[in-house]
Enzyme design. Structure first.
Site, mmCIF file in Angstrom:
data_model
loop_
_atom_site.group_PDB
_atom_site.id
_atom_site.type_symbol
_atom_site.label_atom_id
_atom_site.label_comp_id
_atom_site.label_asym_id
_atom_site.label_seq_id
_atom_site.Cartn_x
_atom_site.Cartn_y
_atom_site.Cartn_z
ATOM 1 N NE ARG A 1 9.660 -8.449 9.912
ATOM 2 C CZ ARG A 1 8.689 -8.061 9.088
ATOM 3 N NH1 ARG A 1 8.784 -8.269 7.789
ATOM 4 N NH2 ARG A 1 7.639 -7.419 9.556
ATOM 5 C CG ASP B 1 9.549 -9.655 2.200
ATOM 6 O OD1 ASP B 1 9.673 -9.061 3.287
ATOM 7 O OD2 ASP B 1 8.520 -10.261 1.874
ATOM 8 C CB SER C 1 7.968 -6.784 4.457
ATOM 9 O OG SER C 1 7.298 -7.948 4.086
ATOM 10 C CG HIS D 1 -0.734 -5.309 0.204
ATOM 11 N ND1 HIS D 1 -0.367 -6.613 -0.003
ATOM 12 C CD2 HIS D 1 -0.533 -5.064 1.512
ATOM 13 C CE1 HIS D 1 0.037 -7.145 1.130
ATOM 14 N NE2 HIS D 1 -0.046 -6.224 2.074
ATOM 15 C CE LYS E 1 5.959 -9.059 0.422
ATOM 16 N NZ LYS E 1 5.595 -9.861 1.579
HETATM 17 N N1 URA Z 1 2.802 -8.705 5.192
HETATM 18 C C1 URA Z 1 4.000 -8.712 4.584
HETATM 19 O O1 URA Z 1 4.111 -9.010 3.405
HETATM 20 N N2 URA Z 1 5.066 -8.376 5.317
HETATM 21 C C2 URA Z 1 5.002 -8.045 6.621
HETATM 22 O O2 URA Z 1 6.018 -7.740 7.204
HETATM 23 C C3 URA Z 1 3.738 -8.053 7.233
HETATM 24 C C4 URA Z 1 2.651 -8.383 6.487
#
Ligand code: URA
Length: 435
Positions: free
Chosen positions: A176, A169, A191, A90, A195
């Site tokens: 947000r 999320d 967050s 990621h 995932k």
């Molecule tokens: N990417 C995400 O998935 N969540 C965040 O809060 C910031 C970047």
């Protein structure tokens, strides 16, 4: 049997606890995320809580519980039936960061399956799905059965994360985004990791970007985010490491969807910009080590064409035609050097905003993006140039967008006298490793 919902709390008490710098209890965290996902906590209450978290932070226990509570709002995938280990990567997002495209087939060619469930881009950093959707015929949506079959047959999948993974999320991130509460390390870490843990990967390598084109502008903040995410992954049983990498200048020579696919294919063909190759190999080595396959050298798989074969199979498995010409924008505008000198500044954020304004990115969720739009760089930081030489080309289907893109670049791409000996214009690409 469906698990019982968490015991009820009062939303205003939860907000007051964090507002007054207290620690949220496990029960409060479980309840507030479950109730918010079901619609029993209002958006304005969650906004107040997110702002209190942004201002007052969370302890390690709170972040771990918050992450687990977000995972518990949805489903978890299970790859234990696969015949090979899994590893995912990621990136926290950067300008020109196309590494997922060559990396997923490269790691698959080394015997490790890569389940890369992604989101779409928002703002000045592009999304991997938007890039791949510029390949004619390619589709992002797959069922869980299709993901499992492709991982077994091809070894790599890049597809849209279904709405079933950590639904709390998706709702909270959208909130947000419009309440000035994205830039909180505990909220970003939970967050991302909710995932990735729900996705079910066995190993995870995080590419935490640092610099003007990244979320994290300083190495200290990036290190704190990386440490928080590595701890969350490790505690959840996912072998997790992070690389801190430079994002003060764009990665490679392109920012934009089809432009980045073209550059990724160049890397898979054994060419491409040196920095994209360096980062792809560094991340591949970390993924293979975390998956227990560190005897394989990914550079060999790039050189012998097996990574390219895996790319072609990965694209074709999702309906894409790896041989079809990529879309090109209808209009191109060159920017040239005014004086002789070296490129002394090539700012990542400015290039990202320019690509976005040209149509490569979206300002609101759900907006369409232009496949051919973006910025093509003809030079890199530190290169010597002559007056009149092309520095970059802006690509777009809508020429009316060029003016605003040029405004973003004003003063951010400069040519001047070479710096004195020993002064590096670009920091090292890999700045640190946290594992
Ligand atoms: N990417 C995400 O998935 N969540 C965040 O809060 C910031 C970047």
């Amino acid at each position: 049997m469906t698990p019982a919902p968490p015991a009820a709390h009062d939303a205003v008490d939860v907000i007051r606890t964090k507002r007054d710098r207290g620690e949220l209890s496990d029960g409060q965290i479980d309840w507030v995320l479950d109730a918010y996902t079901r619609g029993d906590v209002a958006d304005e209450q969650m906004s107040a809580l997110a702002m209190a978290v942004l201002l007052n932070g969370m302890t390690r226990r709170e972040v771990a519980r918050w992450t687990a509570a977000m995972i518990a709002t949805g489903e978890r995938l299970d790859f234990s039936s696969l015949s090979r280990p899994t590893a995912d990567k990621h990136s926290t997002g950067g300008v020109g960061d196309k590494t997922t495209l060559p990396l997923a087939p490269l790691v698959a060619a080394c015997g490790v399956a890569v389940p890369q469930l992604s989101g779409r881009g928002l703002g000045h950093t592009g999304g991997t799905l938007d890039k791949l959707e510029s390949v004619p015929g390619w589709r992002a949506s797959l069922s869980t059965q299709e993901v499992l079959r492709q991982l077994e047959d091809v070894g790599a999948v890049v597809c849209a994360a279904g709405t079933g993974l950590a639904p709390a999320d998706a709702k909270l991130y959208a909130l947000r985004d419009v309440t000035g509460t994205v830039e909180s390390i505990p909220l970003i870490a939970s967050s991302i990791m909710s995932k990735k843990i729900a996705e079910g990967t066995g190993a995870l390598v995080l590419d935490v970007k640092v610099g003007s084109g990244a979320f994290m502008k300083t190495a200290d903040d990036a290190r704190e985010l990386a440490r928080t995410m590595v701890d969350l992954g490790t505690d959840a049983g996912v072998r997790t490491v992070a690389l801190l990498t430079d994002m003060s200048t764009p990665l490679g020579r392109t920012a934009g969807n089809a432009l980045e696919v073209r550059e990724s294919v160049e890397v898979l063909a054994g060419g491409g910009p040196a920095d994209v190759v360096e980062l792809t190999l560094a991340l591949a080595r970390e993924m293979l080590a975390a998956a227990g396959r560190d005897g394989v050298d990914p550079a060999d798989r790039l050189a012998d064409g097996s990574a390219m074969d895996a790319w072609r199979r990965m694209i074709a498995a999702q309906g894409g035609d790896p041989d079809a010409p990529l879309p090109a924008a209808r209009h191109a505008h060159d920017v040239s050097a005014e004086v002789d000198g070296v490129v002394t500044r090539l700012d990542a954020h400015a290039v990202g905003v320019a690509a976005w304004r040209l149509g490569a990115g979206r300002a609101r969720q759900g907006e369409a993006v232009q496949a051919g739009a973006g910025v093509e760089l003809h030079v890199g930081l530190g290169d010597a140039v002559r007056a009149g030489q092309r520095l970059l080309t802006l690509h777009t289907d809508t020429p009316g967008r060029v003016g605003r893109a040029l405004e973003a670049l004003a003063g951010q791409v400069t040519v001047g006298p070479a710096p004195g000996p020993g002064t590096a214009l670009r920091p090292p690409l890999v700045l640190d490793r946290i594992g």
